[in-house]
Design a protein around this motif. Structure first.
Motif, PDB file in Angstrom:
ATOM      1  N   LYS A 291     -10.515   4.308 -10.087  1.00 60.22           N
ATOM      2  CA  LYS A 291      -9.727   4.071  -9.971  1.00 60.22           C
ATOM      3  C   LYS A 291      -9.189   5.312 -10.897  1.00 60.22           C
ATOM      4  O   LYS A 291      -9.103   5.793 -11.422  1.00 60.22           O
ATOM      5  CB  LYS A 291      -8.111   2.966 -10.489  1.00 60.22           C
ATOM      6  CG  LYS A 291      -7.513   2.548  -9.799  1.00 60.22           C
ATOM      7  CD  LYS A 291      -6.693   1.221 -10.176  1.00 60.22           C
ATOM      8  CE  LYS A 291      -4.872   1.278  -9.734  1.00 60.22           C
ATOM      9  NZ  LYS A 291      -4.941  -0.245  -9.431  1.00 60.22           N
TER      10      LYS A 291
ATOM     11  N   ASN B 267      -7.326   7.003  -3.405  1.00 59.77           N
ATOM     12  CA  ASN B 267      -7.067   6.590  -5.340  1.00 59.77           C
ATOM     13  C   ASN B 267      -7.872   5.648  -5.651  1.00 59.77           C
ATOM     14  O   ASN B 267      -7.411   5.095  -7.010  1.00 59.77           O
ATOM     15  CB  ASN B 267      -5.376   6.642  -5.111  1.00 59.77           C
ATOM     16  CG  ASN B 267      -4.371   7.801  -5.247  1.00 59.77           C
ATOM     17  OD1 ASN B 267      -4.323   8.851  -5.432  1.00 59.77           O
ATOM     18  ND2 ASN B 267      -3.168   7.537  -4.662  1.00 59.77           N
ATOM     19  N   ASN B 268      -8.168   4.942  -5.416  1.00 61.62           N
ATOM     20  CA  ASN B 268      -9.204   3.616  -5.802  1.00 61.62           C
ATOM     21  C   ASN B 268     -10.427   3.326  -5.663  1.00 61.62           C
ATOM     22  O   ASN B 268     -10.997   2.580  -6.067  1.00 61.62           O
ATOM     23  CB  ASN B 268      -8.535   2.071  -4.825  1.00 61.62           C
ATOM     24  CG  ASN B 268      -7.811   1.462  -5.453  1.00 61.62           C
ATOM     25  OD1 ASN B 268      -6.637   1.574  -6.321  1.00 61.62           O
ATOM     26  ND2 ASN B 268      -5.851   1.880  -4.761  1.00 61.62           N
ATOM     27  N   GLN B 269     -11.152   5.351  -4.382  1.00 61.13           N
ATOM     28  CA  GLN B 269     -12.464   4.302  -4.573  1.00 61.13           C
ATOM     29  C   GLN B 269     -13.530   6.156  -5.174  1.00 61.13           C
ATOM     30  O   GLN B 269     -13.962   6.465  -6.396  1.00 61.13           O
ATOM     31  CB  GLN B 269     -12.863   4.960  -3.321  1.00 61.13           C
ATOM     32  CG  GLN B 269     -13.020   2.984  -2.480  1.00 61.13           C
ATOM     33  CD  GLN B 269     -13.833   2.245  -3.203  1.00 61.13           C
ATOM     34  OE1 GLN B 269     -14.842   2.057  -3.759  1.00 61.13           O
ATOM     35  NE2 GLN B 269     -13.661   1.119  -3.553  1.00 61.13           N
TER      36      GLN B 269
ATOM     37  N   THR C  80       0.694  -1.391   0.281  1.00 59.23           N
ATOM     38  CA  THR C  80      -0.121   0.132  -0.283  1.00 59.23           C
ATOM     39  C   THR C  80       0.668   1.511  -0.012  1.00 59.23           C
ATOM     40  O   THR C  80       0.317   2.152  -1.090  1.00 59.23           O
ATOM     41  CB  THR C  80      -1.359  -0.092   1.374  1.00 59.23           C
ATOM     42  OG1 THR C  80      -1.540  -1.153   1.115  1.00 59.23           O
ATOM     43  CG2 THR C  80      -2.363   1.539   1.070  1.00 59.23           C
TER      44      THR C  80
ATOM     45  N   ASN D 168      -5.041   5.208   0.112  1.00 62.11           N
ATOM     46  CA  ASN D 168      -6.258   3.732  -0.767  1.00 62.11           C
ATOM     47  C   ASN D 168      -7.398   4.661  -1.059  1.00 62.11           C
ATOM     48  O   ASN D 168      -7.841   4.023  -2.498  1.00 62.11           O
ATOM     49  CB  ASN D 168      -5.763   2.982   0.463  1.00 62.11           C
ATOM     50  CG  ASN D 168      -6.623   1.716  -0.181  1.00 62.11           C
ATOM     51  OD1 ASN D 168      -6.803   1.291  -1.563  1.00 62.11           O
ATOM     52  ND2 ASN D 168      -6.719   0.164   0.649  1.00 62.11           N
TER      53      ASN D 168
END
Length: 422
Positions: free
Chosen positions: A46, A81-83, A16, A78
């Motif tokens: 993303k 950047n991913n949700q 991560t 996290n």
């Protein structure tokens, strides 16, 4: 407030950190599970492309460390950047710089590193020496962004800075207003023996207490190794209506002091800053204690309105996955970074420069913060976007409820007397 979060294997944490954080470090604190976050599971977007760099003053060195800043950083990056899809589609990259709050030169060194790294903003991770960085950041046109300015000089001016939470004085005024309403007129509070603590206590606490009709006393302890029994005995002298901590670098300090206050027979209202771990540890012995926060926290999740309730579940999920230390600093850092990104997304910023970022954040009005109230930023006299704060009371084992059922607005007339507070 302080829920420990589940520890993830070192490889997962390292992965991560490598994905999105420069100079990342892990935390070895153990933890338990958070609230059910199944409702927070969503198909996310993303981020792609070149990252947008922001600096982070991280109090991860010296005797006054705040481990939750690292957990909140990892979790927020996290999630963002991913949700959330990053900042208008681009990933956020945190240039992490560890500081020692007892050494202003470490903050200065980090500010210079951020200039060299070309960050578009610097995040104040509750740095009590943040004022040391202001001249460097201002000269480089890098805005300072945070939640609460722990340094009173930083909070006294609106120039080149934005804070999504209330000023420190708001917590003092709001808490003492509530004490007065409850018929309580005496208060003794302890803080680590650091320069900023003396500024806040000596320069703000005593005068505010006098103005509000509260007899206020302050006690200082060595940050590296307090004698909690002796400290509790001193706090309990004269049996003040309320006693405890206004700020704490970590939950361990709160827990040990709360236990010591009970062990020396103190029966008044324990005030435990923004901590919550003592609630889990002490159970029924913690009932009646009070804590503060700029936003909603896990022990009060059942009292939280939407969207804060759903957002708490999201934050818990990602903080659990990050591992390490939870609690106020973890949720606060998660909120700072998320509000920063949501604010820039709402303003549709695509040209990421320091001046553009500052203009966008100062232009936020009626902006719903992630765990706090609606914000209006850009006031000429204060860097803070709100003065509202929450005061929580421990009502049963491991739960709290807000005093007054929601956000407290400290007296504007009292705040006006404090530079930068209103």
């Amino acid at each position: 407030m302080r829920r420990r979060t589940g520890r993830i294997v070192a490889a997962a944490i390292a992965a991560t950190c490598a994905f999105s954080v420069v100079s990342c470090s892990s935390d070895d604190s153990s933890s338990g599970s958070g609230a059910d976050s199944s409702a927070a599971e969503e198909s996310g977007v993303k981020a792609t492309g070149d990252p947008v760099k922001v600096g982070l003053f991280n109090p991860s060195k010296g005797p006054a460390t705040q481990g939750g800043v690292t957990s909140g950083r990892d979790a927020a990056v996290n999630y963002i950047n991913n949700q959330l899809g990053g900042i208008n589609g681009r990933p956020i990259e945190v240039v992490d710089c560890g500081i020692d709050q007892t050494a202003p030169e470490s903050t200065i060194s980090c500010a210079n590193q951020f200039v060299q790294a070309g960050v578009v903003a610097a995040i104040d991770g509750y740095d009590s020496e943040s004022q040391s960085a202001v001249p460097i950041l201002t000269s480089a046109k890098i805005p300072l962004v945070g939640q609460i300015p722990f340094n009173t000089a930083t909070g006294a001016s609106a120039d080149n800075r934005v804070y999504f939470g209330p000023p420190p004085a708001a917590f003092l005024v709001g808490f003492m207003q509530t004490l007065k309403q409850q018929g309580k007129t005496s208060l003794t509070l302890a803080n680590a023996d650091l320069p900023q603590a003396h500024q806040v206590f000596d320069g703000l606490l005593a005068p505010l207490g006098k103005q509000l009709g509260i007899d206020v006393k302050s006690v200082y302890y060595p940050p590296a190794g307090p004698n909690f029994t002796a400290l509790a005995t001193t706090l309990a002298e004269g049996n003040p209506d309320a006693a405890g901590l206004m700020t704490s670098a970590n939950d361990n300090t709160c827990t040990k002091l709360a236990q010591s206050l009970r062990s020396v027979g103190y029966k008044g209202t324990m005030f435990m800053a923004a901590c919550t771990e003592f609630i889990d540890t002490m159970g029924s012995q913690a009932v009646g204690a009070e804590t503060y926060s700029p936003g909603w926290q896990p022990p009060a999740i059942e009292s939280a309105p939407e969207p804060a309730k759903s957002n708490l579940k999201v934050a818990q999920k990602y903080i659990d996955e990050a591992g390490g230390t939870g609690g106020f600093y973890a949720y606060g850092t998660f909120s700072i970074l998320t509000d920063f990104v949501n604010g820039l997304n709402q303003a549709k910023v695509t040209d990421f420069t320091g001046p553009n970022v500052l203009t966008a954040l100062k232009g936020l009005s009626g902006f719903q913060s992630f765990l706090g109230p609606q914000l209006t930023c850009g006031k000429p006299t204060t860097p803070n976007c709100t003065t509202e704060m929450l005061l929580f009371e421990v009502t049963s084992d491991k739960t709290t409820k807000p005093v007054g059922d929601g956000f407290i607005t400290p007296s504007p007339e009292v705040l006006k007397a404090i530079p930068g507070a209103a």
